[in-house]
Enzyme design. Sequence first.
Site, PDB file in Angstrom:
ATOM      1  CE  LYS A 181      54.582   1.387 -19.738  1.00  0.00           C
ATOM      2  NZ  LYS A 181      53.565   2.160 -20.467  1.00  0.00           N
ATOM      3  CG  HIS A 312      47.292   2.185 -25.625  1.00  0.00           C
ATOM      4  ND1 HIS A 312      46.145   1.953 -24.910  1.00  0.00           N
ATOM      5  CD2 HIS A 312      48.319   1.985 -24.752  1.00  0.00           C
ATOM      6  CE1 HIS A 312      46.466   1.652 -23.654  1.00  0.00           C
ATOM      7  NE2 HIS A 312      47.768   1.654 -23.542  1.00  0.00           N
TER       8      HIS A 312
HETATM    9 MG   LIG Z   1      51.761   4.260 -23.213  1.00  0.00          MG
END
Ligand SMILES: [Mg+2]
Length: 380
Positions: A181, A312
């Site tokens: 991230k 996802h």
């Molecule tokens: Mg994502």
Amino acid sequence: MTTAGPATSDRITGVEISSVTLPLPTAISDAKVLTGRQKPMTEVAMLFAEITTEGGLEGVGFSYSKRAGGPGQYAHACEIAPVLLGEDPSDIAKIWDKLVWAGASVGRSGLSVQAIAAFDVALWDLKAKRAGLPLAKLLGAHRDSVRCYNTSGGFLHAPIGEVLDRAAESVDNGIGGIKIKVGHPDNATDLARVRAVREKIGDGVALMVDANQQWDRPTARRMCRALEPLDLVWIEEPLDAHDFEGHAVLASHFDTPIATGEMLTSVAEHTELIRAGGADIVQPDAPRVGGITQFLKVMALADSRNLQLAPHFAMEIHIHLAAAYAREPWVEHFEWLDPLFDEHLEISGGRMHLSPRPGLGVTISDQARAWTVAEQQFHA
Ligand SMILES: [Mg+2]
């Protein structure tokens, strides 16, 4: 109106819906927490549907919600479940329409179709079990294994040392890529973390980053430029998920592929994204778009534009769908749902392998039953 004829050989006699609260071992933060838009995530709300038939078959499906929406999905599922009873479970497209019309006033996207997704996945599981095939084989697989990458080790709450340890552990466990991230208020922190992971895993392992929609257009441009030399497989959600035009500009200006689509909750939204040229790699989520029936439409659209696919979350469903995609896809590895099922996917050589078990190949675990917070049954 009944459409049953000589080709109808089975009918739905029972539907069980359960709401399960899956606790996460640590509170999870991505860029949405750093920008103050969300709180750290401590649990995932799972919605399970179990459908049984006169012929003695059973299908298991699930949908999910993060942070909010779980009780709403469950309530909507309970309201519309009776329309399943008596239907031929093989008539999945017809049943999807029936379910969406039953709740038409709450729309054809978002929470309403996410409730439908649990039923839709269960019906596909059931159909594949009837055929005695893994779901991917029923759909028409291109491969028996799919490239996989880990996401769960690279969140922003984790200090860089922990991210590096988890990345090394994933690679040792046979996972083929690492996603971390990004979205720190200070861009330099992001860049240092990405460089550290690249150094740790080496050039041979795929590396991706995910900004979870939190950059503005100028920041996204700067970061895409700064990240170019790191040879990333993709940059995910650099901008707001509905800024299709902004994503399209990034996709056309930079060499690093742009990936997005996880937040979209209908085929219509994915159509708009794809038409705008907003994604090199499309990231639909079957539970979020209303199930497998809708996901297959997104997949066909992506294929028609020669795009890549990286579904996802929910790898237990997506391994089957990705295996049936024409172009070599990626599946996202999260171990979070492992406690909910008795069976687990085999991973080796950078890939996740389809099991020979029919359907999705999963059964709900005793642990998931113990975490059930609400359940309702419907019988014909
Ligand atoms: Mg994502």
